[in-house]
Every structure is written in structure tokens, then in C-alpha cells.
Design an enzyme around this catalytic site. Structure first.
Site, short mmCIF file in Angstrom:
data_model
loop_
_atom_site.label_atom_id
_atom_site.label_comp_id
_atom_site.label_asym_id
_atom_site.label_seq_id
_atom_site.Cartn_x
_atom_site.Cartn_y
_atom_site.Cartn_z
N ASP A 39 39.45 -5.96 12.08
CA ASP A 39 38.49 -6.10 10.83
C ASP A 39 39.14 -5.57 9.68
O ASP A 39 39.34 -4.34 9.58
CB ASP A 39 37.12 -5.67 11.35
N ASP A 46 43.30 -13.09 1.04
CA ASP A 46 43.43 -14.33 1.11
C ASP A 46 42.28 -14.72 1.99
O ASP A 46 42.40 -14.77 3.23
CB ASP A 46 44.59 -14.88 1.77
#
Lengths: 317, 317
Positions: A163, A182
């Protein structure tokens, strides 16, 4: 670095294993191909809209019976569908975080290795960390898109599967010169956390003084309110400079994608005029891969903004 | 001058007369909304692909049963569909040349008056001839899009309803300072004649020495072969200069449209650096309408070309 996305439309791959033939016949549950280097909260993933209906891949459901409902319900692109013909589905499997599909016609995001590949042109870069929550995206890219996944082969690359929010939280202050985010689309979607103030604060903290952030930031045609929100947050946190730029991506809704470019307080960064013009990068000669989309001209053009953007995104200079 | 096309997506009009309610329920025969100032051979119009299927307007047929066939058959955009939600059809009627539809969500081209409206910012312009083959396009624009059709109200505008090829053939040599061609797509379509050498020769003949032509010229993402053909022809005919430029149009396939800009032999024309920057036009103050998309920044950015375009369009400098 987005330049290859559209050109890959013509990419032809042979059929290979793990094919679900039925998937061309019926609705496939929501999925997201634009799995980013900073990937999403799986619980929210169901809000991401992409479907295959009888051989067409759409960023929204396009079957007739849901069209009306969709117009009102879809939060990102109400009233608009962009569809690409799909001849064969090469890969379809559900990872822990999303449904992953590979088509003969495909758009891929950061997790595929394409951004890494482009960074590797720069000899000055010594270390490249990438944090991707979904290992399947990487495995699929390695199998079906070796021309993108080659980015992972660079010895400077260190892959962290996990994460991104947790990853950034544990980074020593001032570690990085540059961070590229992104992520997927934020409205009622998995990346909501990634456009809010705490995440940008963590990013800024992880950057050295005069360090830079490049963050994907929506379409100027569709979402100036989101752009305004992100820039407003960034201006509070990044005391060097904050810019908005955009470029043409034919396979994205409205045909463009924007970027927010920020620098932290410190040595000033002239985003419009890079110290090392891309055509003169010493690493490019060893790269054995010509740039197809990006050059100094296109870099400068990316900063040109229409009057309506400056009017609607009030905090832009 | 293309800048308003995408912004007009949000245009809300009330329903009004001549409505065919059935048209939301089934396939409508081929039509073309981008009817240009220089309009097409009616016999070839049937090749133009735009459809309404159950509330969605598409540049190609998108109903499931024709999807596969379309992928192979459509000459302009194989494997791609861009769809816009249509709530009500406001107008649908067949003119002598094409089927004309007005939606609450719409893209309109040159025949609507928008280009005229933008030209009228220039006080230096004394006479504006417009040649449109299809009067219905003008009538419909006047009725449903008064903000565009206002261009026809300028006293300098002279409207000629007729075939542009015939019109140009009969123009005295060297009459015009500038010609703007906003035609439809050429592949196996009605505008084929408008991308071939004889038409460009007639245009050049109608221009004074150092006169300029602006011609719509496809998407760099989709049709570099057509761009190459057009530029190659223009370079033989226009001995001043020939340039290619492009801009973002969110509602066009691939999200961009290109232009060829040519000048005839004579006083040199610096296309990149206009003598009168658009922000300083003396006529703009009287125009009571701010520019939303175009400014000097966007003008310069339009000339930035990706390396792949220079590679594929070999005749570009």
C-alpha cells in the site's frame, strides 16, 4: 511518459493461456486497467467503471439497457463512453484488488513498468523505488507487455509490493529527489485518499528541499473542479512552485490527461525549461529505444493552458 | 476556432418541432454532423458513419450485432467508438445532402457559423465569403445554436449556398487573403475530392501572393498516412510554406484535430508568431465574448509535434 499509451493500440499479441472465452459474451464485473504505481483501496475498487460488452471495451457500461441509468449514475464521465474493439481477451483473472484483463487492444498505466522504462533514460538516477499494491499487474505486464515491463529489469529499480500510503508514511524525511504518482481516478473511487491533503503532506515530507512531485491530475475538459481542489491543496503544501500541464492521450476520456508538478521549498525548479533537455540525455544513447511522443517541444507545449482553464481553476497563476 | 466545440457539450436546448420520437428507439441511417463550410458530394454521404442507438450518439455504429462487422469495415476509425449520451433529439430531417440531427449534446462544424463568429473578431477583415452546400445546416444552427449562428449576422459575411468546388473554380485569381477549409473526413467519404491535388491548386489560385490556407487535416494519432498525402500535395503547390499543427478536441476520435497551414509564394508568413496576437485584436473588445480556448500560448503549442509524427510524415520539416 504517457506517450506510448495510444501507440500501443496497434499492439498485436498472440493468444496465450488463462483465457476466459465467455468473457466476450457478457458483462464483466467492474475492473480498472489503469492500476497505478500507487494503487487503490480494494473496497472502493467496485466503483471503477470498465466493461467488455460483445467485443467492445468501454470506460463505462455501454450496453443499451443501462445507458440511461449510467448517464445519471456514473460520477466520472456522465454521458460519455469511449470504446475500443477487443478481438480476443488474452488474460482475465481476479487479483486481491481488482479484475485484471489483457486485450489485444489495451491501455496500461504505471504498474506495467512503462514509467520505470522512461526513468531509466536518466543516468543521473541512482535508485528507483516503485510501490505497487497489486503484484498481478506486474506479472501480467511481464507476460504480455515485455516492451513495457523491461523497466523492471533495470538494476536501479527496487520493487515494493504494498500500500503506497503505508509505504510513504514510513519513508525517512527528505529521502527522494522526485516522486511520480500515477493513480486512478478519485471521484467516489479508490484513489480518493490520494488526492487529499494528508497524502500530499506525506509526499512533500518524503522529498528533499527543492524535490519535485509529478501527480496525474485529470482532464481539463471534464474535471476542472477536481484540478482546482488538488492545486489548492498542493499550493498550501509545496512552497517551491505548483504548475499544471497536460498532454494528448487518445485513449483517455476527452483525449487528454493532466499533471500537477510541484516542488518543495529549496533550490528553485524551472519546470518549463529542464536542465537536461530530453534529446541530450546521456542515458538515451544506451537506451536503444527512440522516444515516440516526448521531446523538448512537447514538453514546453504541455504548459500552455486555455483561458477557460485559468478561469475555472482560479488558484492557477 | 475549434475551441468551443467541446464546451458546447453542456448546451441545453428546449425541445422544438420537427421531432422524430422514434429515432431514439432504432438505428438511424448514416449522417454527418460535421458538415463543413465546404460540403460534400451527396452520393458519397452514405459512407459517413454516425448513429444514434438507444440514446447514445456514436461516430460509429455501436450496437452489439454490428460491432464485429464494423471493426473490419469502417474505414476511418477501425476498432474505436466514441459515444455521447443523448437525452432528446431536438431535430431530425433529411436534407438533399445528408441527415441533419440536433441533440441536447452536439458537435458542430464550420457550417454552423462558429468559424464566422471567430473571424469577426478581426477588424482588418473586410469581406467574408462562406460557401456551404447544405442550407439546412445553417437553418438548424440559427434555430438551435444562436450563439454560433450569430456569425452569420456580421454585415461582412456573404453566404453562398452551393458546391465549394464549383464556387472556387469561378473565383478570380488572387481574390482572397485567407481561405479556411472545414471539410469532412476523406477516406472513402464525401470529401475525397477535397484532399486531392486539383482542389488545392484551385485554392492556391484563388489566393493572393503570400495568402494563407488553413485546412482541417485529420488526427496525428490515427491518420499520419493521410496527413503525409495532404502535406505532400500542398508542398508541391504552396511555395511559401507548409506547416502542420494540432489541438485538443475532446469530442473527436482520438481527442485531437490537425490543421495544415500553407502560404502561397509572396510576402513571407510567420505562422508561429502572428503579427496581431489574439489577445490584442482591436475587434475583440467589441466582440462581447471572451475566448475560452484560444490564446497566444495555445497557438504556439499547436505547432509542437511528437517525434513519431515527424517520423511517419516524412515530408514534414
Amino acid at each position: 511518459m504517457e506517450g506510448d499509451a495510444g501507440r500501443d493500440l496497434g499492439c498485436q499479441k498472440t493468444m496465450d493461456g488463462k483465457v476466459n472465452e465467455d468473457s466476450t459474451q457478457a458483462d464483466i464485473p467492474p475492473c480498472c486497467l489503469k492500476a497505478g504505481a500507487f494503487a487503490p483501496d480494494p473496497e472502493l475498487e467496485a466503483n471503477c467503471h470498465a466493461t467488455v460488452v460483445s467485443g467492445w471495451f468501454s470506460e463505462q457500461r455501454s450496453s443499451d439497457d443501462v445507458a440511461k441509468q449510467m448517464y445519471f449514475n456514473n460520477p466520472m464521465w456522465p454521458g460519455e463512453v469511449h470504446s475500443l474493439a477487443v478481438e480476443k481477451i488474452l488474460f482475465k483473472e481476479k487479483s486481491d484488488y481488482q479484475e485484471v484483463l489483457v486485450f489485444e487492444v489495451l491501455v496500461v498505466g504505471g504498474g506495467d513498468g512503462g514509467v520505470l522504462r522512461e526513468i531509466s533514460r536518466h543516468n543521473s538516477v541512482e535508485l528507483i523505488d516503485i510501490c505497487e499494491i497489486d503484484k498481478m499487474v506486474i506479472d501480467v505486464s511481464r507476460k504480455f507487455f515485455p516492451e513495457l515491463a523491461v523497466g523492471f529489469e533495470d538494476s536501479r529499480v527496487h520493487l515494493h509490493v504494498g500500500d503506497a500510503v503505508e509505504f510513504i508514511r514510513n519513508i525517512p524525511e527528505g529521502k527522494y529527489d522526485a516522486i511520480i504518482v500515477d493513480s486512478s481516478d478519485p471521484v467516489a473511487g479508490p484513489a480518493q485518499e490520494l488526492v487529499e491533503r494528508p497524502f500530499f503532506e506525506m509526499l512533500a515530507r518524503a522529498l528533499r528541499p527543492g524535490g519535485v512531485l509529478c501527480n496525474m491530475a485529470e482532464s481539463m475538459w471534464l474535471h476542472t473542479h477536481l484540478i482546482q481542489d488538488m492545486i489548492s491543496v498542493c499550493q498550501k503544501i509545496f512552497k517551491g512552485s505548483v504548475h499544471y500541464a497536460w498532454t494528448s492521450v487518445p485513449t483517455y476520456p476527452s483525449g487528454v490527461i493532466g499533471y500537477i508538478l510541484c516542488s518543495t521549498e529549496g533550490p528553485p525548479v524551472d519546470f518549463r525549461n529542464p536542465i537536461n533537455p530530453i534529446e541530450k540525455l546521456e542515458g538515451a544513447l544506451d537506451h536503444h529505444r527512440e522516444l515516440k511522443f516526448y521531446n523538448s517541444q512537447m514538453h514546453r507545449a504541455a504548459f500552455a493552458l486555455p483561458p477557460f482553464v485559468r478561469k475555472e481553476v482560479k488558484c492557477l497563476m
